[in-house]
Scaffold this motif. Structure first.
Motif, short mmCIF file in Angstrom:
data_model
loop_
_atom_site.label_atom_id
_atom_site.label_comp_id
_atom_site.label_asym_id
_atom_site.label_seq_id
_atom_site.Cartn_x
_atom_site.Cartn_y
_atom_site.Cartn_z
N PRO A 449 -1.31 -8.87 8.01
CA PRO A 449 -1.10 -7.43 8.14
C PRO A 449 -2.30 -6.76 8.81
N SER A 450 -2.03 -5.68 9.52
CA SER A 450 -3.12 -4.93 10.16
C SER A 450 -2.79 -3.45 10.14
N GLN A 494 -5.49 4.60 1.19
CA GLN A 494 -4.32 4.20 0.41
C GLN A 494 -4.09 2.69 0.55
N THR A 495 -3.49 2.09 -0.47
CA THR A 495 -3.21 0.64 -0.47
C THR A 495 -1.71 0.40 -0.32
N PHE A 496 -1.37 -0.54 0.55
CA PHE A 496 0.04 -0.90 0.78
C PHE A 496 0.20 -2.41 0.55
N ASN A 497 1.40 -2.80 0.11
CA ASN A 497 1.74 -4.21 -0.14
C ASN A 497 2.75 -4.68 0.89
N ILE A 498 2.64 -5.98 1.24
CA ILE A 498 3.63 -6.59 2.10
C ILE A 498 3.99 -7.97 1.55
N ARG A 499 5.26 -8.27 1.47
CA ARG A 499 5.76 -9.56 1.01
C ARG A 499 6.49 -10.28 2.15
N LYS A 513 -2.12 -7.43 0.30
CA LYS A 513 -2.42 -6.01 0.23
C LYS A 513 -3.28 -5.62 1.43
N ILE A 514 -3.10 -4.39 1.86
CA ILE A 514 -3.92 -3.88 2.95
C ILE A 514 -4.22 -2.41 2.68
N LYS A 515 -5.45 -2.01 2.96
CA LYS A 515 -5.87 -0.63 2.77
C LYS A 515 -5.87 0.10 4.10
N ALA A 516 -5.36 1.34 4.06
CA ALA A 516 -5.32 2.19 5.25
C ALA A 516 -6.16 3.45 5.01
#
Length: 612
Positions: A449-450, A494-499, A513-516
């Motif tokens: 993720p990016s 903010q933190t987002f999740n990707i599966r 997890k990735i932070k934006a």
């Protein structure tokens, strides 16, 4: 064998399942009382020209083309013209020795052969077949062991050139392995202390090595047991004894492996009508081996002696004093499917004794191979290198594509990324050339993720993945959560999740997890330094203009820090009055609250001049 009961224990004669046809060194047999067989043709042919007259152990050997070179009873040596070439030499065999002799070619020299013989001492006679105008002659005699037994075997070294000759000391449980190289018999032998101690009676019975040269078996006469071992044909060591004990093994003598080493065939001797028994040795558990024991045949008269695997992959069985040999036609098959026939091969002249020629095991070298198996538990992928023949000296090199994985040198590897994998193995023990597996394609769930900041308060989330994805987090809608790129508005971090989900199993996934960082998006303020509320219509009020937002509250303080004015209206302003009266000219402090169009709230402090 002993003075009284004679027992031939043919240990696992070792041929690769296809090696018997390829090896021609065992094509001609002379045994018993003037009996013989020639395996050169498709159908074995009985021979009548042999001079050997022997109750038990004997040996013969051919050249690499299958032409007879020598044969012996352990007392005398005959050449291929059936002439004695050892009349003045005292050998170590005996007519009553189970394995009276064995013949081994000298590596790298087609003209020299070592004739080993044993009964109470182990003697080696060296023969040069070019001497005496091709009749052959003796060039050396050596006593290798003063107190030996009747057990004697030979096996090809795993390097494909040398040989091991294996004998057993008398009165203890020590095996000796002598290495035969191009330089001759190595004087420093390998000593393995294991198994039963052998005395006069227990000396009887055969010792053999399996077709691959990796297992060995021994009959213990009079003690109702056979013993199985592991044999290392690189180092010559004997290990991992398995004892098989049963009342039907009382006069244990004959033993032989099936060509595929799945079964062990055994028989007693000197016991009338005693059967041939088959046991499954694929599992090393003694109880399981004994429980698999099944009878495949009984002699119509007399008793059995030696069991010997022939060049045709059939096992031949002696019946003492008979004009026939028994034959196990399909020894790789279980039980009666092995097709044992008592009158399986008719001898043209003479009769069988109790012995058959003692031959070299594992004459054809078994080639190494490697295959890869893949197991998968969700995203946990395991590759296992399966090497045949199995050994503990393999060196592993794993590859992803053409790139060497430098940190991995075991039989098991767990890939962390998708790709095409292979393994190369080298048998360090025998200096074999490397062998390579086929490539195996591996798919491991992967996602990178990016986040890209497009502008303050606006970012783009993107994912590089090899399967279906799902985003979750503030502001991500149901319609957008499966997209590879998602554009979002927000503020702060903010933190987002990707599966990423397995294609075949939706319950299997990986998550990252990735932070934006959306940033804090401030509005632009236009603040006057001075205002003149003097009713001239110019600069009558103090007002801060918010570009990209709106005002929320304005507080005015005098020079002593006392609040003199508050306006909490939208886009507030001050008209220069306090409590309905004109405020005096001078310098005042303001505190201005506002918010940007992104909803971020701010407070600005400053000074202003009131002039009339």
């Amino acid at each position: 064998m002993c003075r009284f009961f004679i027992l031939f224990f043919a240990l696992l004669l070792t041929f690769h399942p296809n090696s018997a046809q390829d090896n021609k060194r065992g094509n001609v047999w002379y045994f018993g009382y003037n009996a013989g067989i020639d395996f050169s043709a498709t159908t074995p042919k009985a021979l009548s020209d042999g001079k050997l007259f022997q109750r038990e152990g004997c040996a013969s050997i051919c050249d690499e083309k299958g032409k007879l070179v020598l044969y012996t009873d352990g007392l005398q040596i005959w050449n291929n013209q059936h002439k004695v070439i050892s009349a003045d030499i005292q050998m170590g065999g005996d007519e009553s020795s189970t394995q009276s002799a064995i013949i081994v070619p000298k590596p790298g020299n087609a003209n020299v052969y070592y004739v080993f013989s044993t009964f109470s001492e182990l003697v080696c006679v060296t023969v040069d077949i070019t001497l005496n105008k091709g009749a052959g002659g003796i060039i050396d005699r050596t006593v290798l062991m003063r107190n030996s037994t009747e057990k004697l075997a030979a096996v090809r070294h795993c390097n494909g050139r040398d040989f091991w000759v294996i004998a057993h000391e008398f009165g203890n449980n020590i095996f000796r392995s002598y290495q035969i190289t191009a330089d001759g018999i190595q004087q420093v032998y390998v000593r393995s202390k294991i198994g039963s101690s052998l005395d006069l009676n227990k000396s009887v019975g055969t010792l053999k090595v399996s077709p691959t040269g990796r297992r060995m078996a021994m009959a213990i006469f009079g003690k109702s047991k056979y013993e199985l071992f592991d044999f290392d044909n690189a180092s010559g060591t004997v290990s991992n004894a398995i004892t098989l004990e049963h009342p039907e093994f009382r006069w244990a003598y004959g033993v032989e492996f099936s060509p595929d080493e799945h079964f062990l065939y055994v028989c007693e001797t000197v016991t009338l009508l005693s059967p041939i028994l088959q046991m499954d040795i694929s599992d090393p558990n003694p109880a399981k081996i004994l429980s698999s024991k099944v009878e495949i045949g009984r002699p119509p008269e007399s008793y059995y002696g030696a069991l010997q695997l022939g060049p045709d992959n059939k096992i031949y069985v002696t019946r003492h004093g008979a004009k026939f040999l028994g034959v196990i036609h399909e020894p790789n098959k279980k039980g009666y499917s092995a097709k044992y026939i008592n009158d399986g091969f008719k001898l043209s002249t003479g009769t069988s004794g109790m012995g058959l020629p003692n031959l070299i095991s594992a004459v054809v070298r078994e080639k190494s191979s490697v295959s890869l198996s893949q197991t998968k538990d969700c995203n946990n992928v395991t590759l296992t290198a399966n090497v045949l023949p199995a050994n503990s000296t393999v060196v592993y090199e794993w590859y992803k594509g053409d790139s060497l994985i430098t940190s991995q040198h075991t039989a098991v590897y767990k890939p962390v990324s998708s790709g095409s994998y292979s393994v190369t193995v080298t048998n360090a023990r025998c200096s074999e050339p490397p062998v390579h597996s086929e490539n195996v394609d591996v798919e491991v769930l992967e996602v990178i993720p990016s986040v890209q900041k497009l502008e303050c308060g606006l970012v783009e989330l993107s994912a590089s993945a090899n399967a279906r994805i799902r985003w979750s987090g503030q502001g991500i809608s149901e319609s957008d959560n499966a997209l590879k790129k998602v554009t979002l508005e927000g503020s702060g971090v903010q933190t987002f999740n990707i599966r990423v989900f397995d294609k075949a199993d939706s319950t299997c996934f990986i998550e990252k997890k990735i932070k934006a960082d959306f940033g804090i998006c401030d509005a632009k303020l236009l603040v006057p330094d001075i205002f003149t509320p003097n009713n001239d219509g110019i600069n009558e009020v103090f007002k801060i203009n918010v570009v990209g937002g709106e005002g929320m509250a304005l507080n005015i303080y005098n020079r002593w820090g006392t609040s003199i004015f508050i306006n909490a209206d939208k886009d507030p302003q001050w008209n220069g009055k306090t409590n309905g009266m004109d405020a005096p000219i001078g310098v005042y402090t303001y505190l201005f609250k506002y918010k940007s169009s992104k909803g971020h709230e701010f407070t600005r402090r400053g000074t202003l001049i009131l002039q009339r």
